[in-house]
Every structure is written in C-alpha cells, then in structure tokens.
Design a protein around this motif. Structure first.
Motif, PDB file in Angstrom:
ATOM      1  N   LEU A 295       0.861  -1.181   0.000  1.00  0.00           N
ATOM      2  CA  LEU A 295       0.000   0.000   0.000  1.00  0.00           C
ATOM      3  C   LEU A 295       0.899   1.233   0.000  1.00  0.00           C
ATOM      4  N   PHE A 296       0.824   2.038  -1.048  1.00  0.00           N
ATOM      5  CA  PHE A 296       1.707   3.187  -1.164  1.00  0.00           C
ATOM      6  C   PHE A 296       1.383   4.242  -0.108  1.00  0.00           C
ATOM      7  N   LYS A 297       2.364   5.057   0.236  1.00  0.00           N
ATOM      8  CA  LYS A 297       2.255   5.976   1.367  1.00  0.00           C
ATOM      9  C   LYS A 297       1.072   6.933   1.250  1.00  0.00           C
ATOM     10  N   VAL A 298       0.839   7.456   0.045  1.00  0.00           N
ATOM     11  CA  VAL A 298      -0.270   8.397  -0.141  1.00  0.00           C
ATOM     12  C   VAL A 298      -1.599   7.709   0.154  1.00  0.00           C
ATOM     13  N   CYS A 299      -1.760   6.482  -0.346  1.00  0.00           N
ATOM     14  CA  CYS A 299      -2.993   5.724  -0.088  1.00  0.00           C
ATOM     15  C   CYS A 299      -3.134   5.416   1.397  1.00  0.00           C
ATOM     16  N   LEU A 300      -2.032   5.027   2.020  1.00  0.00           N
ATOM     17  CA  LEU A 300      -2.036   4.710   3.450  1.00  0.00           C
ATOM     18  C   LEU A 300      -2.547   5.896   4.262  1.00  0.00           C
ATOM     19  N   GLN A 301      -2.031   7.064   3.955  1.00  0.00           N
ATOM     20  CA  GLN A 301      -2.409   8.283   4.668  1.00  0.00           C
ATOM     21  C   GLN A 301      -3.894   8.599   4.487  1.00  0.00           C
ATOM     22  N   GLU A 302      -4.368   8.529   3.233  1.00  0.00           N
ATOM     23  CA  GLU A 302      -5.764   8.883   2.957  1.00  0.00           C
ATOM     24  C   GLU A 302      -6.734   7.853   3.534  1.00  0.00           C
ATOM     25  N   LEU A 303      -6.366   6.582   3.549  1.00  0.00           N
ATOM     26  CA  LEU A 303      -7.227   5.552   4.121  1.00  0.00           C
ATOM     27  C   LEU A 303      -7.334   5.688   5.631  1.00  0.00           C
ATOM     28  N   LYS A 304      -6.248   6.086   6.271  1.00  0.00           N
ATOM     29  CA  LYS A 304      -6.281   6.305   7.722  1.00  0.00           C
ATOM     30  C   LYS A 304      -7.252   7.433   8.064  1.00  0.00           C
ATOM     31  N   VAL A 305      -7.215   8.515   7.299  1.00  0.00           N
ATOM     32  CA  VAL A 305      -8.130   9.636   7.527  1.00  0.00           C
ATOM     33  C   VAL A 305      -9.572   9.195   7.306  1.00  0.00           C
ATOM     34  N   TYR A 306      -9.790   8.448   6.222  1.00  0.00           N
ATOM     35  CA  TYR A 306     -11.149   8.003   5.887  1.00  0.00           C
ATOM     36  C   TYR A 306     -11.712   7.077   6.965  1.00  0.00           C
ATOM     37  N   LEU A 307     -10.907   6.104   7.413  1.00  0.00           N
ATOM     38  CA  LEU A 307     -11.380   5.142   8.402  1.00  0.00           C
ATOM     39  C   LEU A 307     -11.538   5.773   9.791  1.00  0.00           C
ATOM     40  N   LYS A 308     -10.804   6.826  10.035  1.00  0.00           N
ATOM     41  CA  LYS A 308     -10.972   7.545  11.312  1.00  0.00           C
ATOM     42  C   LYS A 308     -12.345   8.208  11.364  1.00  0.00           C
ATOM     43  N   GLU A 309     -12.834   8.646  10.186  1.00  0.00           N
ATOM     44  CA  GLU A 309     -14.157   9.268  10.099  1.00  0.00           C
ATOM     45  C   GLU A 309     -15.263   8.225  10.015  1.00  0.00           C
ATOM     46  N   HIS A 310     -14.932   6.993   9.646  1.00  0.00           N
ATOM     47  CA  HIS A 310     -15.923   5.924   9.495  1.00  0.00           C
ATOM     48  C   HIS A 310     -15.463   4.716  10.313  1.00  0.00           C
ATOM     49  N   LYS A 311     -15.466   4.868  11.625  1.00  0.00           N
ATOM     50  CA  LYS A 311     -14.903   3.860  12.524  1.00  0.00           C
ATOM     51  C   LYS A 311     -15.693   2.553  12.565  1.00  0.00           C
ATOM     52  N   ARG A 312     -16.949   2.577  12.206  1.00  0.00           N
ATOM     53  CA  ARG A 312     -17.801   1.405  12.359  1.00  0.00           C
ATOM     54  C   ARG A 312     -17.746   0.454  11.157  1.00  0.00           C
ATOM     55  N   LEU A 313     -16.976   0.807  10.145  1.00  0.00           N
ATOM     56  CA  LEU A 313     -16.913  -0.034   8.945  1.00  0.00           C
ATOM     57  C   LEU A 313     -16.239  -1.375   9.257  1.00  0.00           C
ATOM     58  N   LYS A 314     -16.914  -2.476   8.893  1.00  0.00           N
ATOM     59  CA  LYS A 314     -16.344  -3.812   9.072  1.00  0.00           C
ATOM     60  C   LYS A 314     -16.350  -4.602   7.768  1.00  0.00           C
ATOM     61  N   ASP A 315     -17.385  -4.397   6.969  1.00  0.00           N
ATOM     62  CA  ASP A 315     -17.501  -5.139   5.715  1.00  0.00           C
ATOM     63  C   ASP A 315     -17.001  -4.293   4.551  1.00  0.00           C
ATOM     64  N   LYS A 316     -17.893  -3.806   3.711  1.00  0.00           N
ATOM     65  CA  LYS A 316     -17.507  -3.000   2.556  1.00  0.00           C
ATOM     66  C   LYS A 316     -16.772  -1.733   2.987  1.00  0.00           C
ATOM     67  N   LEU A 317     -15.648  -1.455   2.314  1.00  0.00           N
ATOM     68  CA  LEU A 317     -14.893  -0.249   2.643  1.00  0.00           C
ATOM     69  C   LEU A 317     -15.651   1.000   2.208  1.00  0.00           C
ATOM     70  N   PHE A 318     -16.323   0.903   1.054  1.00  0.00           N
ATOM     71  CA  PHE A 318     -17.137   2.024   0.552  1.00  0.00           C
ATOM     72  C   PHE A 318     -18.562   1.501   0.318  1.00  0.00           C
ATOM     73  N   PRO A 319     -19.337   1.328   1.391  1.00  0.00           N
ATOM     74  CA  PRO A 319     -20.642   0.648   1.297  1.00  0.00           C
ATOM     75  C   PRO A 319     -21.660   1.325   0.391  1.00  0.00           C
ATOM     76  N   GLU A 320     -21.606   2.631   0.243  1.00  0.00           N
ATOM     77  CA  GLU A 320     -22.599   3.343  -0.563  1.00  0.00           C
ATOM     78  C   GLU A 320     -22.171   3.503  -2.023  1.00  0.00           C
ATOM     79  N   LEU A 321     -20.960   3.106  -2.328  1.00  0.00           N
ATOM     80  CA  LEU A 321     -20.406   3.366  -3.652  1.00  0.00           C
ATOM     81  C   LEU A 321     -20.767   2.257  -4.639  1.00  0.00           C
ATOM     82  N   LYS A 322     -21.333   2.630  -5.769  1.00  0.00           N
ATOM     83  CA  LYS A 322     -21.617   1.729  -6.876  1.00  0.00           C
ATOM     84  C   LYS A 322     -20.819   2.197  -8.096  1.00  0.00           C
ATOM     85  N   TYR A 323     -20.741   1.330  -9.120  1.00  0.00           N
ATOM     86  CA  TYR A 323     -19.910   1.687 -10.274  1.00  0.00           C
ATOM     87  C   TYR A 323     -20.377   2.974 -10.949  1.00  0.00           C
ATOM     88  N   LYS A 324     -21.671   3.116 -11.114  1.00  0.00           N
ATOM     89  CA  LYS A 324     -22.189   4.308 -11.780  1.00  0.00           C
ATOM     90  C   LYS A 324     -21.809   5.571 -11.023  1.00  0.00           C
TER      91      LYS A 324
END
Length: 400
Positions: A295-324
């Motif tokens: 996992l590259f450093k930029v991705c690591l940093q951004e994922l940490k910020v994202y997961l800090k805001e969404h602490k309850r995520l256990k399954d889908k990382l982006f549960p509301e996101l669809k391809y469209k």
C-alpha cells in the motif's frame, strides 16, 4: 506423371499453427479489442489442452463450452469470435510438451549478459528480455528464427509504428550478436564460446542475416486506447476531491492502480496498516483468491483519515459506492480540473494507466509494476515501456 498446380478456384489450406502461438495471438487480440486479458486466455488454454486433432476446432469448443456455467460460456464465446475472425480451423497441440518454455531462452540470457556494457539500464534489459522471450515463446525453437516469423511478430496489427520499430531493433540486435559467433573462426573462441556457437547453429546464417536486415520506420503514432495523467494532473485531481472518501478512492486508483471493480469489492479487513499491504479481490477472481500488494504511502495516509471518520466499517470499505456513482465521481473531477476539454481519452480506467505509467517513469522495474498491477502477462505491462519510448524519442532525438 506431371504434377498439376492447384486450381485458382480452390485456395490453399491455411498452415496448421501451434496452440501456444494461437494463445499469444489471442492475448494480443484481447488487449487490442478489450484492453485487458483477464481470465479469457486461461479459459482458452484450458480448452486447447483438451483439443483432439480429429474433428472441428469450433465444434469441439462448442461442446466444451456447453459444460460450463453461463459465465464460462460467455468467456469462451469471445475465443470463438477470435477463431472465426482469424479463420483458424485447426491447431497443432503443443501445450502438452514436457518443456513449455523454449530451450532457446538460454541464448537470451547469454545475449543480455554479454551485452551488459551496452544495455546498462535495468529497465532496458527488462524490455529486451520481454520482447525476445515473447518472440521465442511464439516460434518455439531457434530453428524457426526466420524473417517470416520475425516480421509477423514485429508488425503485429495492434502495435504502433514506433513499437514495431522497437521490436525490430531488439530482434536485429540479437541476430547480429548470433552472427558474430557463427562467423568467427573456432580458433579465436574459448571453449565456452565454441559451445555457444554450436548451439546457435540451429539457426541458419542466412536467416539471421535476413532478420538483421529488417527495417521498420518509426512515425508519430495515434494515441493509445487509454490515456494517462501526468504527475501534475494527478496531484491536481487529488486536490480537487472534497471528501475523505473521494481522496481514498482516487489514491487507490491512481497511485496503487486498482480497477474500479476492485475498489468496489474492498472491505475494511483487506487493509493491514501494520504490514502496509492491501488484499485485492481482482477481476475474474473468486472471493477467496486475493492478491496482497504494498500500500503506497499516499494511499495509506488517505485511508487512515477516511477510516478515522468511518470507525464502524467492518464489511464494505465504501458501502454506498456503486460503479455508476464511482464513474460519475471520476468524470466530475476530470471536468473540475478541466481535463475533458483537452480531448484526452480519459475514463476511470485511465487512473490505473496513470499509476503504471508514472511508476515506470520513476524507474520502477517492469516486473515490480507487473506485480503491483497484477498483470497475468508481461505484455500488458510492456505498454508503459512502449509509451515512454514513443513519447520521449521525438523529443530527445531532435537535439542531434
């Protein structure tokens, strides 16, 4: 009794080609028409290994496909379209050989080793090795190192003019190297060099000279199927994101090179911050079959910020996101930084090309890029080397 020439009304039968050669052509056909290989080549190979010389190739394919699932039949139908388009009615099954890799590859290793003073860059050596290995996988043996097979390989319809020129240059270099051994008196060679010369005799001097004389003119070619962003454009794209989710998605795609479908399949458990890796459920793979990559450093940093805001995520990382929605997000960001007005052929998949191209431009070895992007074939990864050479050639050579 005199032998009569065949009637003009009856065309000569097409030569029977090897299954390994058919697979190589199919791989190039998939890249040209669909931009990826996926599991399509593997399904075709599975069928070809079972092909029996007696009987129709397409008929046997239909029977083989009928036993598969709906998905399997759909995948094999693409191979059927390829066979019909190329008018391939029969093959020689060479996939059951005990030595699938051609023995001639030893000469590729010797060629690279003995030309290390000229091919100083590791990237250059990797490029030469990939092109030569691709050719020998196609012809199977040094005896078939001939002008006809070389031209068929060099002037592939999917290649740009410059790519053909690059391939011609590599094969000419190998042919000239082999000729230097073939034409040198034994008394001037060491014991080891005489062994090399003896092995190279499987190719005729005439064939080597013919290949050494092949010329391909490099011209400015058309744009590739998918364009990539520059480093500056990628940075601007990230700055245009307005949420932590957008930033996490964009970095995963344009730094680590994830496909849209791979982003959608991610779960929070796939990320291991301690080892700095991420497990990817790739295209055409089962849920259990995942590949872990750094996992590259930029991705690591951004994922940490994202997961800090969404602490309850256990399954889908982006549960509301669809391809469209993902596609709409990327297209909106392109418009936000005014990329679509410049005529680039950009799409969400362009971010994957951006990751691969910028890694190559930074000097990352091709085999590491292949591992990061999880390409099944080095031919897929070679596009970044070809694009870099083509992009820089006219710019740099005009100085002379």
């Amino acid at each position: 009794m005199a032998r009569h020439l065949p009637s003009k009304s009856k065309p000569l039968p097409a030569p029977v080609r090897g299954a390994s050669e058919i697979l190589f052509d199919y791989e190039q056909w998939l890249l040209t028409h669909y931009g990826s290989i996926g599991t399509y080549r593997d399904h075709a190979k599975s069928f070809l290994r079972r092909f029996k010389a007696k009987g129709s190739l397409v008929s046997q394919l239909d029977t083989f496909a009928s036993r598969k699932s709906i998905t399997g039949r759909s995948i094999l139908n693409r191979f059927k379209r390829f066979l019909e388009e190329k008018n391939i009615v029969s093959i020689e099954n060479d996939l059951l050989a005990k030595n699938p890799l051609p023995l001639s590859n030893i000469y590729i290793k010797l060629f690279l080793l003995l030309n290390s003073d000229r091919l100083k860059s590791r990237t250059t050596r990797a490029t030469y090795a990939t092109i030569l290995n691709g050719y020998f996988e196609k012809i199977g043996d040094l005896r078939h190192f001939e002008k006809v097979t070389a031209q068929r390989y060099i002037f592939d319809k999917s290649f740009s003019d410059f790519t053909s020129s690059l391939y011609a240059s590599v094969l000419r270099s190998f042919a000239n190297w082999a000729l230097s051994y073939m034409t040198m008196p034994d008394r001037e060679l060491s014991v080891e060099e005489r062994k090399i010369k003896e092995g190279l005799k499987r190719a005729s001097q005439r064939s080597l000279r013919d290949v050494a004389s092949i010329k391909a003119t490099a011209t400015v070619s058309k744009l590739y199927h998918k364009e990539s962003l520059t480093r500056i454009q990628r940075d601007r794209l990230l700055k245009a994101c307005s949420t932590s989710e957008e930033r996490a998605v964009i970095t995963l795609m344009s730094w680590n090179g994830l496909r849209p479908i791979e982003v959608l399949r991610l779960s929070a458990r796939d990320i291991d911050f301690r080892s700095r890796t991420i497990a990817i459920h790739g295209k055409g793979r089962s849920v259990k079959d995942k590949n872990s990559i750094v996992l590259f450093k930029v991705c690591l940093q951004e994922l940490k910020v994202y997961l800090k805001e969404h602490k309850r995520l256990k399954d889908k990382l982006f549960p509301e996101l669809k391809y469209k929605l993902l596609r709409s997000l990327v297209v909106t960001l392109f418009k936000r930084i005014k990329l679509t007005s410049q005529g680039e052929k950009l799409s969400p998949h362009s971010l994957r090309h951006t990751a691969g191209q910028l890694l190559y431009d930074e000097g990352v070895p091709l085999e590491f890029i292949q591992r990061t992007l999880r390409h099944r074939s080095m031919q897929s990864t070679m596009v970044y080397a070809n694009k870099a050479v083509e992009r820089n050639y006219f710019k740099k050579m005009k100085r002379y």
